[in-house]
Design an enzyme around this catalytic site. Structure first.
Site, mmCIF file in Angstrom:
data_model
loop_
_atom_site.group_PDB
_atom_site.id
_atom_site.type_symbol
_atom_site.label_atom_id
_atom_site.label_comp_id
_atom_site.label_asym_id
_atom_site.label_seq_id
_atom_site.Cartn_x
_atom_site.Cartn_y
_atom_site.Cartn_z
ATOM 1 N N ARG A 53 0.864 -1.178 0.000
ATOM 2 C CA ARG A 53 0.000 0.000 0.000
ATOM 3 C C ARG A 53 0.899 1.226 0.000
ATOM 4 O O ARG A 53 2.109 1.112 0.141
ATOM 5 C CB ARG A 53 -0.946 -0.037 1.204
ATOM 6 C CG ARG A 53 -0.264 -0.564 2.461
ATOM 7 C CD ARG A 53 -0.793 0.033 3.704
ATOM 8 N NE ARG A 53 -0.613 1.460 3.701
ATOM 9 C CZ ARG A 53 0.538 2.074 3.945
ATOM 10 N NH1 ARG A 53 1.646 1.406 4.224
ATOM 11 N NH2 ARG A 53 0.623 3.397 3.911
ATOM 12 N N GLY A 54 0.278 2.414 -0.114
ATOM 13 C CA GLY A 54 1.064 3.630 -0.263
ATOM 14 C C GLY A 54 1.246 3.889 -1.753
ATOM 15 O O GLY A 54 1.594 2.978 -2.518
ATOM 16 N N ALA A 55 0.992 5.138 -2.159
ATOM 17 C CA ALA A 55 0.914 5.440 -3.591
ATOM 18 C C ALA A 55 2.152 5.007 -4.389
ATOM 19 O O ALA A 55 2.019 4.297 -5.395
ATOM 20 C CB ALA A 55 0.632 6.934 -3.767
ATOM 21 N N ARG A 90 -7.255 -0.169 -7.330
ATOM 22 C CA ARG A 90 -7.499 0.929 -6.384
ATOM 23 C C ARG A 90 -7.574 2.230 -7.200
ATOM 24 O O ARG A 90 -6.693 2.487 -8.027
ATOM 25 C CB ARG A 90 -6.390 1.031 -5.322
ATOM 26 C CG ARG A 90 -6.344 -0.184 -4.391
ATOM 27 C CD ARG A 90 -5.452 0.077 -3.179
ATOM 28 N NE ARG A 90 -6.081 0.969 -2.219
ATOM 29 C CZ ARG A 90 -5.459 1.457 -1.140
ATOM 30 N NH1 ARG A 90 -4.206 1.160 -0.904
ATOM 31 N NH2 ARG A 90 -6.100 2.245 -0.307
ATOM 32 N N GLN A 202 -2.843 2.698 9.858
ATOM 33 C CA GLN A 202 -1.521 2.777 9.218
ATOM 34 C C GLN A 202 -0.514 3.484 10.119
ATOM 35 O O GLN A 202 0.700 3.348 9.923
ATOM 36 C CB GLN A 202 -1.615 3.521 7.872
ATOM 37 C CG GLN A 202 -2.198 2.708 6.744
ATOM 38 C CD GLN A 202 -3.686 2.925 6.597
ATOM 39 O OE1 GLN A 202 -4.375 3.246 7.563
ATOM 40 N NE2 GLN A 202 -4.207 2.751 5.400
ATOM 41 N N ASP A 242 -1.726 10.823 -2.116
ATOM 42 C CA ASP A 242 -1.999 9.809 -3.145
ATOM 43 C C ASP A 242 -2.204 10.416 -4.523
ATOM 44 O O ASP A 242 -2.061 9.744 -5.540
ATOM 45 C CB ASP A 242 -3.227 8.981 -2.762
ATOM 46 C CG ASP A 242 -2.884 8.102 -1.585
ATOM 47 O OD1 ASP A 242 -2.899 8.626 -0.450
ATOM 48 O OD2 ASP A 242 -2.557 6.931 -1.793
ATOM 49 N N ASN A 252 -5.285 12.722 0.208
ATOM 50 C CA ASN A 252 -4.499 11.802 1.054
ATOM 51 C C ASN A 252 -5.457 11.043 1.959
ATOM 52 O O ASN A 252 -6.688 11.245 1.917
ATOM 53 C CB ASN A 252 -3.455 12.584 1.860
ATOM 54 C CG ASN A 252 -2.457 11.676 2.552
ATOM 55 O OD1 ASN A 252 -1.919 10.757 1.941
ATOM 56 N ND2 ASN A 252 -2.211 11.897 3.830
ATOM 57 N N LYS A 253 -4.908 10.194 2.783
ATOM 58 C CA LYS A 253 -5.686 9.329 3.675
ATOM 59 C C LYS A 253 -6.761 10.108 4.419
ATOM 60 O O LYS A 253 -6.529 11.229 4.873
ATOM 61 C CB LYS A 253 -4.723 8.662 4.660
ATOM 62 C CG LYS A 253 -5.327 7.698 5.653
ATOM 63 C CD LYS A 253 -6.217 6.651 5.020
ATOM 64 C CE LYS A 253 -5.504 5.844 3.955
ATOM 65 N NZ LYS A 253 -6.467 5.024 3.150
HETATM 66 O O1 MRU Z 1 -4.680 3.376 1.824
HETATM 67 P P1 MRU Z 1 -3.189 3.527 1.861
HETATM 68 O O2 MRU Z 1 -2.564 2.961 3.095
HETATM 69 O O3 MRU Z 1 -2.542 3.023 0.598
HETATM 70 O O4 MRU Z 1 -2.968 5.093 1.902
HETATM 71 C C1 MRU Z 1 -1.662 5.610 1.975
HETATM 72 C C2 MRU Z 1 -1.623 7.080 2.099
HETATM 73 O O5 MRU Z 1 -2.628 7.748 2.167
HETATM 74 C C3 MRU Z 1 -0.260 7.719 2.050
HETATM 75 O O6 MRU Z 1 -0.235 8.884 2.822
HETATM 76 C C4 MRU Z 1 0.085 8.084 0.598
HETATM 77 O O7 MRU Z 1 -0.110 6.983 -0.242
HETATM 78 C C5 MRU Z 1 1.481 8.551 0.470
HETATM 79 S S1 MRU Z 1 2.651 7.229 0.657
HETATM 80 C C6 MRU Z 1 4.200 7.885 0.471
#
Ligand code: MRU
Length: 367
Positions: A53-55, A90, A202, A242, A252-253
């Site tokens: 996970r994470g962009a 996603r 997270q 993201d 973002n999250k």
């Molecule tokens: O749903 P996730 O855990 O994939 O979401 C991650 C985030 O929102 C991060 O802040 C974002 O992807 C940046 S990661 C460097």
């Protein structure tokens, strides 16, 4: 970054095993497990169900997925099928579409016989570039921490972060965490407030990372940040993103927006750290035009953790039958953002700021 004495990336191609390996985030922070991804279904499931996970890591995983599929069937038709399958996993992180677009462009004129080799090299390049961009983001963000530290007479710089924009959300270093790692390496005193980031917590991944690096931190509820800011306990907020629009709106999250509002109300600088592939040059209005992922309600109604007997378990926190809703991201308008920390430097969250820093890339989108 190191886990124990071993340096890991979050994803890598193991030549000896001829396998793509990931740190399997289903089990973190409770257990450290490595999983090999083989089939297209493995790669799609790993992204959709958040084994990775994470962009930036989502993009890198998709690129490796294409590389593996090109060994099985190198046809144009299969390249399209594999891209479509991975792209549907996603919807919010633009790095996914960015990486797949890059694969398609790079492979379209390559002879079928060479596609597997070229695709593997491209996936490795995407990973290497991600590591270097994030390292640079850290060096640029370090200056913000240094400036605040200079005013604090040796007291720690208190940084609040939301979600996990750490090294396991990228290939290495992380985005929001990279300035923290650089600050720690430079012996600057910092302390990090980590939002738990319900529903998937997270923040616990960030705590795992920072703990392993010896960085002082505390895990707080998502509701605590405003209170801490009102009492002067937060010097700076840094988050990841993201998808950031060409106008500087940041998706973002879920919950990031509330932190930005609280920071604005309390004159706390709010920075967003991002590598340039996270900018969507085709979008100006984040609220109107960024798709927000709706994740399963069970992620809200249930929670996973380590039970007293040491077993990783899941429990329900709501009455049986309660309906949950789970929007996974929100959009923070550019006006609430102090600056964007990129691999090329820090800029304002404005169309002019981003275009000045990335004149080459900003041509890619609609104006
Ligand atoms: O749903 P996730 O855990 O994939 O979401 C991650 C985030 O929102 C991060 O802040 C974002 O992807 C940046 S990661 C460097």
């Amino acid at each position: 970054m190191k886990v124990g004495d071993t340096h890991y990336r979050s994803i890598w191609y193991d030549t000896a095993k001829d396998a793509v390996q990931i740190i399997d985030q289903r089990w973190l922070p409770h257990d450290f497990r490595i999983t090999a991804l083989e089939t297209l279904d493995d790669f799609a499931t790993a992204i959709r169900d958040m084994w990775v996970r994470g962009a930036p890591l989502i993009g890198a995983t998709a690129a490796y997925g294409i590389a593996r599929e090109m060994r099985r069937d190198r046809s144009d038709a299969h390249l399209q099928t594999a891209c479509d399958t991975l792209n549907a996993t996603r919807p919010t992180a633009i790095n996914l579409g960015w990486a797949l677009g890059r694969c398609q462009t790079a492979l379209k004129d390559v002879a079928e016989a060479d596609r597997a080799k070229v695709a593997l090299q491209l996936a490795q390049d995407i990973c290497d570039e991600d590591v270097e961009m994030n390292r640079q983001i850290g060096l640029n963000g370090l200056q913000i921490i240094r400036d605040i530290a200079a005013r604090k007479d040796g007291a720690p710089v208190n940084i609040l972060t939301h979600c996990n924009a750490g090294w396991i959300a990228t290939v290495d270093w992380g985005t929001a965490t990279s300035p923290m790692y650089h600050a720690a390496n430079a012996n600057l005193p910092i302390h990090v407030w980590i939002d738990e980031t319900r529903p998937r917590n997270q923040g616990a991944l960030t705590a795992w990372e920072l703990g392993a690096h010896g960085i002082s931190h505390a895990y707080i509820t998502d509701n605590a940040g405003g209170h801490l800011m009102q009492h002067g306990h937060v010097d700076l907020v840094i988050t990841g993103t993201d998808r950031t629009t060409r106008a500087g709106d940041v998706c973002n999250k879920i919950g990031t927006y509330l932190k930005a509002l609280a920071a604005h109300d309390n004159n706390v600088p709010f920075y967003v750290a991002l590598p340039s592939p996270t900018i969507d040059w085709t979008v100006s209005d984040g609220l109107a035009d960024i798709p927000i992922e709706a994740r399963p309600a069970s992620e809200v109604t249930h929670i996973q953790g380590t039970a007293r007997n040491g077993q990783i378990s899941e429990v329900r926190v709501t009455p049986e039958g309660t309906r949950g809703e789970n929007p996974a991201f929100d959009v923070t308008p550019a006006r609430l953002i102090t600056g964007l920390v990129t691999e090329r430097g820090i800029t304002s969250a404005t169309p002019e700021g981003l275009t000045a820093l990335f004149p080459d890339l900003s041509q890619n989108g609609a104006l």
